[in-house]
Design an enzyme around this catalytic site. Structure first.
Site, PDB file in Angstrom:
ATOM      1  N   ASP A 455      45.058  39.962  41.329  1.00 25.31           N
ATOM      2  CA  ASP A 455      44.094  39.120  40.613  1.00 25.31           C
ATOM      3  C   ASP A 455      42.653  39.417  41.040  1.00 25.31           C
ATOM      4  O   ASP A 455      42.416  40.069  42.077  1.00 25.31           O
ATOM      5  CB  ASP A 455      44.442  37.644  40.905  1.00 25.31           C
ATOM      6  CG  ASP A 455      44.173  36.738  39.708  1.00 25.31           C
ATOM      7  OD1 ASP A 455      43.292  37.072  38.895  1.00 25.31           O
ATOM      8  OD2 ASP A 455      44.841  35.693  39.609  1.00 25.31           O
ATOM      9  N   ASP A 515      44.934  33.706  30.530  1.00 24.31           N
ATOM     10  CA  ASP A 515      45.437  32.516  31.224  1.00 24.31           C
ATOM     11  C   ASP A 515      45.943  31.462  30.242  1.00 24.31           C
ATOM     12  O   ASP A 515      46.531  30.466  30.664  1.00 24.31           O
ATOM     13  CB  ASP A 515      44.342  31.897  32.104  1.00 24.31           C
ATOM     14  CG  ASP A 515      44.365  32.480  33.508  1.00 24.31           C
ATOM     15  OD1 ASP A 515      45.281  33.271  33.813  1.00 24.31           O
ATOM     16  OD2 ASP A 515      43.462  32.147  34.300  1.00 24.31           O
TER      17      ASP A 515
HETATM   18  C1  GLA Z   1      44.205  33.210  38.059  1.00 23.46           C
HETATM   19  C2  GLA Z   1      45.335  33.838  37.258  1.00 23.46           C
HETATM   20  C3  GLA Z   1      46.439  32.838  37.078  1.00 23.46           C
HETATM   21  C4  GLA Z   1      46.929  32.385  38.437  1.00 23.46           C
HETATM   22  C5  GLA Z   1      45.776  31.837  39.254  1.00 23.46           C
HETATM   23  C6  GLA Z   1      46.196  31.552  40.676  1.00 23.46           C
HETATM   24  O1  GLA Z   1      43.587  32.209  37.343  1.00 23.46           O
HETATM   25  O2  GLA Z   1      44.862  34.308  36.040  1.00 23.46           O
HETATM   26  O3  GLA Z   1      47.498  33.374  36.321  1.00 23.46           O
HETATM   27  O4  GLA Z   1      47.515  33.475  39.106  1.00 23.46           O
HETATM   28  O5  GLA Z   1      44.696  32.740  39.298  1.00 23.46           O
HETATM   29  O6  GLA Z   1      45.168  31.040  41.417  1.00 23.46           O
END
Ligand code: GLA
Length: 712
Positions: A455, A515
């Site tokens: 990420d 997301d």
């Molecule tokens: C980001 C990712 C999510 C999740 C969160 C965890 O927002 O896009 O899918 O993994 O971080 O903190």
């Protein structure tokens, strides 16, 4: 010497010819190289010298006293008035490079055929190399390398690659977006001037256009001539479409360098990221087919994409062994094959305010480490994946307490403003880089991890001129990990789709598309992300009944049909499922497992339906013996039933059986009245009829979807 080259592959030609060399001091050199043609294939024996004559413009009044053609590098000093291909200066004594005499070296390899063009200006102290390759997929890759051959430092401005397209491409399409609404298309006429898309996020960006496309009026997924370019880079970048008063039509782009970001010492070089160009005579699907082929060749997947369960929307930061092993069992019961432990497992990470940087397992939550969980997951028949965010730190972490100097900052007096309570690790610092690399390798050495969700949850803001090196360090980190653990698959995530580009796709195995897993949003986001990314690498999850990002409520069928033609995952607390829901979801997982070999090798087709409520996504086997289509209603239709749904991509000469393949369940019907959809054996039609006439669907309710299977 006059040089010409005609590269032709997969229905595309790229033709270059040189102008006479002015002031060349040796015979092997030729004049300014010009891209005469990028587009539909020309006969292999085309007389390129003659084409150059036919394409040399006249000399108008109020102009240079010679014909003006734009070379492979857009040089202002040669009279080109559009976006300069090169800029930079030295202090003192700056002279702009004037590249008059070039050497050409052609080559071919497994990736395609190419030509490397090199020129130098000793007065200015620049050597410039332009590499143009036509790949086996029929894509053009263009890269420029600048070397400082002068005595002092050369402060690089921008290096832009650009390709000419036909003037009949009078419409532009590009994508914009934001968090949870990535890849929103915008289109309009292509006028004189520049349509410029600059991304200054320190990562690719949720708004990154992925492709900048120009086409003949009204071009769509299945029709029209289209040229499109992409900048294969995961940091700041620019993409532009430019029509000049001289009549040039150019698609270009490059890395967006900050002031003083690249300063070349004598002898040092800068290599631009590739500008990748895709041409198709038959619309955006053709453009995507070439790009998908590039991704599949560059980063082959060695096994079917495992259906995964991700813990994020199921448990968020609420981690405990009993709850998560129960989740793994419930995941196994619906047929999942991979269990991904998302954020919250490492030292001090009880919420999003602390812990980033401390990449060891939190012993308060996991006294025996992750071993008991992973062993349980394996016993349940799944492999194990883990979330990491290696480039980030929280100030509240042992790492920053021990090494405050490793936080990336643009000024000594203050840290950058926080974003999701976090800062960026300065990967330019050798200690910081080695620390995070070693921490990741230690995790992969200790635990049998099959998959990392990597990420990157903030923009780089107020970091000085660091993005270029930070991005290069990110690539180096991925490359080192790949060498150390070649079987570990990696997902590129950046708060959803904030880091999707060919630079990262060459080094990772899937992207977290967004997301939001609201199925209406996903229908749109996946449709446009798939311009660049093959479907089998698009993370597509079935969420809970109520979408966390929008509050919309959808049936299992609509959520699952929307994820079916991606890399399927589940991000729903499957411990809470009623038996009927579990059976229904398991049916969708089985359907995905049945069609995924075709998905990973097939050709994506996206229907051009007149009603914006109807979104058709299909995938056709390479031999066209079989295809799957998902017909989704993202809104209510304008007419009683939608106008017939055409099924593109089939062999017109073959006969196919079409049947409804939507797994049974909850509210799976989703339509009103009677329909042939209920006829289990299906019906027969030719590929020609299915492509032209299509099939008529009943009155489909808004926010429902059906799956059609077509087999020869
Ligand atoms: C980001 C990712 C999510 C999740 C969160 C965890 O927002 O896009 O899918 O993994 O971080 O903190």
């Amino acid at each position: 010497m006059r040089a010409v080259i005609h590269l032709t592959r997969a229905g595309v030609s790229l033709v270059l010819a040189s102008l006479p060399a002015a002031g060349a001091d040796d015979d092997s050199a030729s004049g300014l190289p010009v891209v005469l043609h990028w587009g539909a294939a020309l006969p292999p024996d085309e007389d390129v010298a003659s084409l150059l004559a036919l394409h040399t413009p006249g000399v108008p009044f109020s102009a240079l006293d010679r014909p003006r053609l734009r070379g492979v590098v857009g040089e202002t000093v040669s009279g080109f008035t559009g976006t300069p291909g090169l800029s930079g200066h030295r202090v003192p004594g700056s002279v702009a490079p004037r590249l008059r005499s070039w050497t050409w070296t052609s080559y071919d390899d497994d990736a395609g055929d190419g030509v490397r063009l090199v020129s130098r200006d000793d007065e200015a102290g620049w050597e410039v190399g332009v590499d143009l390759r036509l790949t086996v997929e029929g894509l053009v890759e263009m890269r420029t390398t600048v070397t400082n051959t002068g005595a002092g430092e050369l402060v690089l401005g921008q290096v832009r690659n650009a390709l000419p397209v036909a003037a009949r491409a009078t419409e532009l399409l590009d994508l914009t977006g934001r968090w949870t609404r990535e890849r929103a298309p915008q289109r309009g006429p292509w006028r004189v001037g520049s349509h410029l898309r600059e991304a200054r996020h320190g990562r690719t960006g949720h708004d990154a256009t992925l492709l900048l496309a120009a086409g003949t009026p009204g071009f769509g997924f299945g029709h029209g001539e289209v040229w499109a370019t992409h900048v294969a880079w995961s940091g700041d970048h620019a993409a532009y479409a430019e029509r000049t008063v001289a009549g040039e039509c150019l698609l270009g782009g490059g890395e967006l360098l900050a002031e003083g970001e690249v300063v070349l010492a004598p002898g040092a070089s800068y290599a631009s990221p590739a500008l990748v160009g895709s041409y198709a005579a038959d619309g955006l699907d053709g453009v995507s087919t070439r790009l998908h082929g590039w991704v599949r060749r560059t980063r082959p997947l060695t096994r079917p994409r495992p259906v995964l369960v991700n813990t994020w929307e199921a448990t968020y930061f609420d981690h405990d062994l009993a709850g998560l092993t129960a989740l793994a069992d419930a995941a196994a019961a619906v047929g999942a094959e991979r269990f991904v432990l998302d954020d919250g497992w490492f030292r001090g990470r009880r919420d999003d305010r602390a812990g980033l940087g401390d990449w060891t397992v939190d012993r308060d939550v996991w006294p025996q480490g992750l071993h008991p969980l992973i062993e349980h997951v394996h016993r349940a028949g799944l492999d194990f994946g883990l979330w990491v965010e290696p480039e980030m730190v929280n100030v509240d972490s042992d790492l920053v307490r021990e090494h405050p100097g490793w936080v990336l900052r643009g000024r000594p007096s203050a840290l950058p403003d926080e974003w999701r309570h976090q800062q960026v690790l300065d990967l330019r610092h050798p200690g910081a880089y080695a620390h995070v690399r070693d921490a990741l390798v230690a995790l992969l050495d200790e635990y049998p991890i099959a998959f990392l969700k990597w990420d990157h949850n903030r923009d780089l803001v107020d970091v000085g001129a660091a993005v270029h090196e930070q991005t290069a360090a990110f690539y180096a980190l991925l490359d080192e990990l790949h060498l150390a653990h070649p079987d570990v698959e990696i997902e590129s995530c950046a708060s959803g789709g904030g880091r999707i580009d060919l630079g990262v796709l060459a080094r990772t195995d899937r992207v977290w598309t967004s997301d939001t897993i609201d199925a209406v949003e996903r229908q749109r986001i996946q449709r446009w992300t798939s311009l660049l990314v093959p479907l089998e690498r698009l993370g597509a999850h079935v969420g809970g009944p109520v979408a966390h990002t929008t509050g919309r409520r959808h049936t299992v069928a609509f959520r699952a049909a929307t994820a079916l033609l991606g890399h399927l995952g589940i991000e729903w607390d499957v411990r809470t499922l009623e038996p009927a829901q579990r059976d229904e979801l398991a049916g969708w997982v089985r359907l995905h497992q049945q069609l995924r070999p075709l998905l990973a090798s097939g050709r994506l087709v996206r229907g051009d339906h007149p009603d914006p409520a109807v979104v058709t996504t299909g995938v056709v086997a390479p031999d066209r013996s079989e295809a799957w289509y998902v017909v989704a209603m993202v809104d209510s239709t304008l007419t009683e039933g939608p106008a017939p749904i055409t099924l593109p991509g089939l062999d017109p000469a073959r006969r196919y059986v079409v049947r409804d393949a939507t797994p049974p369940g909850e509210q799976a019907t989703g339509f009103i009245g009677t329909s042939w959809l209920g006829d289990a054996a299906g019906h027969t039609a030719s590929g020609a009829a299915l492509g032209a006439l299509g099939v008529r669907m009943p009155v489909l309710l808004p926010e429902t979807a059906r799956v059609l299977h077509v087999r020869a």
